[in-house]
Design an enzyme around this catalytic site. Structure first.
Site, PDB file in Angstrom:
ATOM      1  N   GLU A  16      29.099  37.377  12.137  1.00  0.00           N
ATOM      2  CA  GLU A  16      28.993  36.172  13.011  1.00  0.00           C
ATOM      3  C   GLU A  16      29.505  36.262  14.210  1.00  0.00           C
ATOM      4  O   GLU A  16      30.356  37.014  14.762  1.00  0.00           O
ATOM      5  CB  GLU A  16      29.959  35.139  12.022  1.00  0.00           C
ATOM      6  CG  GLU A  16      29.377  34.750  10.753  1.00  0.00           C
ATOM      7  CD  GLU A  16      27.980  34.205  10.728  1.00  0.00           C
ATOM      8  OE1 GLU A  16      27.924  33.340  11.454  1.00  0.00           O
ATOM      9  OE2 GLU A  16      27.119  35.013  10.241  1.00  0.00           O
ATOM     10  N   ALA A  57      21.832  21.928   2.173  1.00  0.00           N
ATOM     11  CA  ALA A  57      21.682  20.794   2.952  1.00  0.00           C
ATOM     12  C   ALA A  57      23.141  19.815   2.732  1.00  0.00           C
ATOM     13  O   ALA A  57      22.880  18.584   2.646  1.00  0.00           O
ATOM     14  CB  ALA A  57      20.537  19.828   2.482  1.00  0.00           C
ATOM     15  N   ARG A 116      26.408  15.880  15.119  1.00  0.00           N
ATOM     16  CA  ARG A 116      25.986  15.668  16.431  1.00  0.00           C
ATOM     17  C   ARG A 116      24.756  14.790  16.573  1.00  0.00           C
ATOM     18  O   ARG A 116      24.175  14.374  17.699  1.00  0.00           O
ATOM     19  CB  ARG A 116      25.550  17.002  17.047  1.00  0.00           C
ATOM     20  CG  ARG A 116      26.905  17.508  17.745  1.00  0.00           C
ATOM     21  CD  ARG A 116      26.514  19.035  18.441  1.00  0.00           C
ATOM     22  NE  ARG A 116      26.406  20.084  17.314  1.00  0.00           N
ATOM     23  CZ  ARG A 116      25.759  21.200  17.537  1.00  0.00           C
ATOM     24  NH1 ARG A 116      25.074  21.491  18.767  1.00  0.00           N
ATOM     25  NH2 ARG A 116      25.720  22.163  16.647  1.00  0.00           N
ATOM     26  N   ASN A 142     -20.789 -14.573   9.768  1.00  0.00           N
ATOM     27  CA  ASN A 142     -20.249 -14.372  11.270  1.00  0.00           C
ATOM     28  C   ASN A 142     -19.075 -15.551  11.580  1.00  0.00           C
ATOM     29  O   ASN A 142     -19.418 -16.694  11.269  1.00  0.00           O
ATOM     30  CB  ASN A 142     -21.285 -14.686  12.096  1.00  0.00           C
ATOM     31  CG  ASN A 142     -21.171 -14.084  13.735  1.00  0.00           C
ATOM     32  OD1 ASN A 142     -20.883 -13.047  14.075  1.00  0.00           O
ATOM     33  ND2 ASN A 142     -20.319 -15.292  14.517  1.00  0.00           N
ATOM     34  N   LYS A 151      21.701  13.834   8.447  1.00  0.00           N
ATOM     35  CA  LYS A 151      20.702  14.688   9.480  1.00  0.00           C
ATOM     36  C   LYS A 151      19.460  15.004   8.855  1.00  0.00           C
ATOM     37  O   LYS A 151      18.453  14.899   9.493  1.00  0.00           O
ATOM     38  CB  LYS A 151      21.957  15.792   9.890  1.00  0.00           C
ATOM     39  CG  LYS A 151      20.776  16.797  10.736  1.00  0.00           C
ATOM     40  CD  LYS A 151      21.494  17.833  11.366  1.00  0.00           C
ATOM     41  CE  LYS A 151      21.937  19.155  10.449  1.00  0.00           C
ATOM     42  NZ  LYS A 151      22.584  20.105  11.270  1.00  0.00           N
ATOM     43  N   ASN A 182      -3.604 -20.313   6.403  1.00  0.00           N
ATOM     44  CA  ASN A 182      -3.175 -19.662   5.120  1.00  0.00           C
ATOM     45  C   ASN A 182      -2.023 -20.354   4.390  1.00  0.00           C
ATOM     46  O   ASN A 182      -1.634 -20.137   3.169  1.00  0.00           O
ATOM     47  CB  ASN A 182      -3.332 -18.316   4.998  1.00  0.00           C
ATOM     48  CG  ASN A 182      -2.371 -17.525   5.681  1.00  0.00           C
ATOM     49  OD1 ASN A 182      -1.965 -17.969   6.822  1.00  0.00           O
ATOM     50  ND2 ASN A 182      -1.901 -16.603   5.611  1.00  0.00           N
TER      51      ASN A 182
HETATM   52  C1  UD1 Z   1      24.802  30.746   9.857  1.00  0.00           C
HETATM   53  C2  UD1 Z   1      24.989  32.128   9.500  1.00  0.00           C
HETATM   54  C3  UD1 Z   1      24.310  33.000  10.877  1.00  0.00           C
HETATM   55  C4  UD1 Z   1      23.350  32.413  11.225  1.00  0.00           C
HETATM   56  C5  UD1 Z   1      23.053  30.882  11.412  1.00  0.00           C
HETATM   57  C6  UD1 Z   1      21.671  30.499  11.783  1.00  0.00           C
HETATM   58  C7  UD1 Z   1      26.437  32.245   7.848  1.00  0.00           C
HETATM   59  C8  UD1 Z   1      28.060  32.586   7.698  1.00  0.00           C
HETATM   60  N1  UD1 Z   1      26.173  32.183   9.178  1.00  0.00           N
HETATM   61  O1  UD1 Z   1      25.846  30.095  10.826  1.00  0.00           O
HETATM   62  O2  UD1 Z   1      24.557  34.183  10.475  1.00  0.00           O
HETATM   63  O3  UD1 Z   1      22.905  33.148  12.400  1.00  0.00           O
HETATM   64  O4  UD1 Z   1      23.378  30.175  10.048  1.00  0.00           O
HETATM   65  O5  UD1 Z   1      21.464  29.207  11.949  1.00  0.00           O
HETATM   66  O6  UD1 Z   1      25.655  31.978   6.982  1.00  0.00           O
HETATM   67  N2  UD1 Z   1      25.875  24.657   4.874  1.00  0.00           N
HETATM   68  C9  UD1 Z   1      26.046  24.128   3.734  1.00  0.00           C
HETATM   69  N3  UD1 Z   1      27.481  24.258   3.123  1.00  0.00           N
HETATM   70  C10 UD1 Z   1      28.437  24.900   3.728  1.00  0.00           C
HETATM   71  C11 UD1 Z   1      27.939  25.357   4.894  1.00  0.00           C
HETATM   72  C12 UD1 Z   1      26.582  25.259   5.538  1.00  0.00           C
HETATM   73  O7  UD1 Z   1      25.452  23.223   3.109  1.00  0.00           O
HETATM   74  O8  UD1 Z   1      29.477  24.735   3.239  1.00  0.00           O
HETATM   75  C13 UD1 Z   1      24.381  24.335   5.509  1.00  0.00           C
HETATM   76  C14 UD1 Z   1      24.439  23.686   6.635  1.00  0.00           C
HETATM   77  O9  UD1 Z   1      24.160  22.142   6.362  1.00  0.00           O
HETATM   78  C15 UD1 Z   1      23.522  24.247   7.443  1.00  0.00           C
HETATM   79  C16 UD1 Z   1      23.277  25.564   7.191  1.00  0.00           C
HETATM   80  O10 UD1 Z   1      24.132  25.735   5.860  1.00  0.00           O
HETATM   81  O11 UD1 Z   1      21.945  23.644   7.225  1.00  0.00           O
HETATM   82  C17 UD1 Z   1      24.003  26.705   8.052  1.00  0.00           C
HETATM   83  O12 UD1 Z   1      25.268  26.189   8.263  1.00  0.00           O
HETATM   84  P1  UD1 Z   1      26.018  26.372   9.691  1.00  0.00           P
HETATM   85  O13 UD1 Z   1      27.451  26.136   9.627  1.00  0.00           O
HETATM   86  O14 UD1 Z   1      25.143  25.871  10.636  1.00  0.00           O
HETATM   87  O15 UD1 Z   1      25.891  27.858   9.677  1.00  0.00           O
HETATM   88  P2  UD1 Z   1      26.246  28.861  11.086  1.00  0.00           P
HETATM   89  O16 UD1 Z   1      27.781  28.969  11.130  1.00  0.00           O
HETATM   90  O17 UD1 Z   1      25.378  28.264  12.366  1.00  0.00           O
END
Ligand code: UD1
Ligand code: CA
Length: 490
Positions: A168, A19, A25, A390, A32, A399
């Site tokens: 990826e 998290a 966005r 009533n 978020k 009050n």
């Molecule tokens: C990641 C996956 C991808 C998958 C997708 C699903 C990896 C490398 N890729 O990609 O295969 O299809 O999720 O949505 O894992 N987060 C952190 N710290 C960080 C990076 C991310 O806490 O350093 C958390 C983000 O807050 C988020 C989640 O991890 O909740 C996923 O991060 P995000 O950057 O959205 O992953 P994707 O690049 O979309």
């Protein structure tokens, strides 16, 4: 649930909830993962899912907005271990930070989930863990087949279907881009293997990040079994990045919640306009009419009817009660009581069994006893109204003296008349009556009639004398009125 982060039990399940992301966005001052659907933050849903899946230890990785997010986690469950990821160097880095925060090598099984994936259920996670262990795998990926895989990591399998890697989107070849089986991001991993594989991650990819997904390639290279569990219910794996997605998942969650309650015996006339928070509880044979919102910890008893167009937050509704076109919060409505239409129940309003709060009535911090009625156009604040009393139409409990709030009491079976003002603090005794238009500033003994308005005076001929020649004068003359002033009073 044991809470020690130092468990060495091989059957232990540790959850890592990521998290730390920025959530740009959302364009919000609020983190978020703290945005809500069904009355609970997305993070709250994610934490509830892991808690319900038999997890022993939970580590939450926080980064962006970490003060807000950490405070929310501590409030939700103070046993959750917080790991701070100062820079978001990828999901692999986030898991590294989580493992360090545990303070001892992780054993047993580790589940990785996300704070922005709110529809994932405990049942799915529990099944994933069971399947992972039964198959003796190093890694089990939760995957799904989607129409548009753009942006996701792809599940790369060999000819006989064995998982080889997660690629990826940005690092994928044209052939790999055509794959529609995607990585949800949710994984189950053997703890010691995760420790080992995460230590070996490298950032030699298009984003220069540590990809958690690269642990799959490590497992394959080392001959350790890897599998992917394809989840048909794609909603459970969907993440939220903006408010459009938040609303979409919010509506879907509401659809699931309303379906659940219908299966439990609740009639919901129009599920599309009925919104029920996840912590609400409903008894069988409750009827919810269109435009009803049941929020917070609202509880509704058997056979009660709510709506149409009613919003209740943290309200307890007794069995058989009827609540029509009402807005209420932190209130209690008794068994077989009736409320509305057009009532406003504020915190501390309590209506007894069979009682009535009627039309255009506002009630705050007051108890209305069993069978007592406040039927029309009234404000009841800081009052205790006894059983069977009533209250006349258009009554105000005054009050507030401008400095202090004071309480008033109306006795059992008292009958107060229309357009009364009770200037608090004041007590009307049991069985007492009041006259129309009375302003009650002094206590009324039991059984007495209190009147406060002066005797009526009629000044005959007033219109002829003061408004001569008007249509009123004309009408009065035609009705035979006096043409000179005569006063009935003294
Ligand atoms: C990641 C996956 C991808 C998958 C997708 C699903 C990896 C490398 N890729 O990609 O295969 O299809 O999720 O949505 O894992 N987060 C952190 N710290 C960080 C990076 C991310 O806490 O350093 C958390 C983000 O807050 C988020 C989640 O991890 O909740 C996923 O991060 P995000 O950057 O959205 O992953 P994707 O690049 O979309
Ligand atoms: Ca990313």
């Amino acid at each position: 649930m044991t809470t020690s982060p130092h468990s060495t039990d091989a059957t232990a399940v540790t959850a890592i909830v990521l998290a730390a992301g920025a959530g740009t966005r959302m364009r919000s001052q609020r983190a978020k993962v703290l945005h809500e659907i069904a009355g609970r933050s997305m993070l709250g849903h994610a934490l509830a899912a892991v808690a319900g899946a038999g997890v022993h230890t939970t580590v939450a990785v926080v980064g962006h907005d970490r003060d807000q997010v950490s405070a929310a986690i501590a409030e939700h469950d103070p046993t959750i271990v917080l790991a701070v990821q100062h820079e978001q160097n990828g999901t692999g880095h986030a898991v590294r930070v989580a493992l360090e925060a545990l303070g001892a090598p992780v054993t047993g099984t580790v589940v990785v989930t996300y704070g922005d994936v709110p529809l994932l259920t405990s049942q799915t996670l529990a099944e994933l863990v069971v399947g992972h262990r039964a198959a003796g795998r190093a890694v089990t990926i939760l995957s799904s087949e989607v129409a548009d895989p753009a942006g996701y990591g792809r599940i790369v399998r060999d000819r006989d279907g064995s998982v080889l890697a997660i690629r990826e989107h940005r690092d994928a070849s044209d052939d790999e881009l055509a794959i529609r089986e995607i990585n949800s991001g949710i994984l189950v991993v053997d703890g010691p293997f995760l420790d080992h594989a995460v230590a070996r991650l490298r950032s030699d990819n298009s984003q220069g990040e540590l990809y958690l997904t690269d642990i799959v390639g490590t497992a394959v290279a080392e001959g350790r079994p890897v599998g992917a569990h394809v989840l048909e219910d794609v909603w459970q794996t969907e993440g939220v990045n903006d408010r459009v997605q938040l609303a979409r998942l919010g509506r879907e969650l509401n659809r699931r919640i309303t379906r659940h309650w219908m299966a439990e015996g609740v009639t919901i006339v129009d599920p599309a306009t009925t919104w029920i928070d996840s912590a609400v509880t409903l008894a069988p044979d409750v009827t919810l009419l269109p435009g009803t919102q049941l929020l917070g910890a609202t509880e509704v008893g058997e056979g009660a009817t709510i709506g149409p167009d009613t919003t209740l937050r943290n309200v307890e509704v007794g069995a058989g009660a009827t609540v029509e076109r009402t807005h209420g919060s932190d209130a209690v409505i008794g068994v077989d009581a009736t409320v509305g239409p057009f009532a406003y129940l504020r915190p501390g309003a309590e209506l007894g069994e069979g009682g009535k709060i009627g039309t255009f009535v506002e009630v705050k911090n007051s108890s209305i006893g069993p069978g007592a009625k406040v039927p029309h156009l009234s404000y009841v604040g800081d009052a205790d109204i006894g059983e069977g009393a009533n209250i006349g139409a258009g009554t105000i409990f005054a009050n507030y003296d401008g400095v202090h709030k004071n309480r008033s009491t109306i006795g059992r079976h008292a009958k107060t008349s229309s357009n009364n003002t009770f200037v608090a603090p004041v007590t009307v005794g049991d069985g007492a009556f009041t006259g129309a238009g009375a302003t009650i500033r002094e206590d009324v003994p039991p059984g007495a009639l209190a009147v406060s308005a002066g005797r009526q005076r009629n000044m005959g001929g007033w219109v002829a004398s003061k408004r001569p020649g008007t249509p009123s004068d004309q009408a009065a003359r035609e009705a035979g009125s006096a043409t000179t002033m005569e006063d009935s009073g003294e």
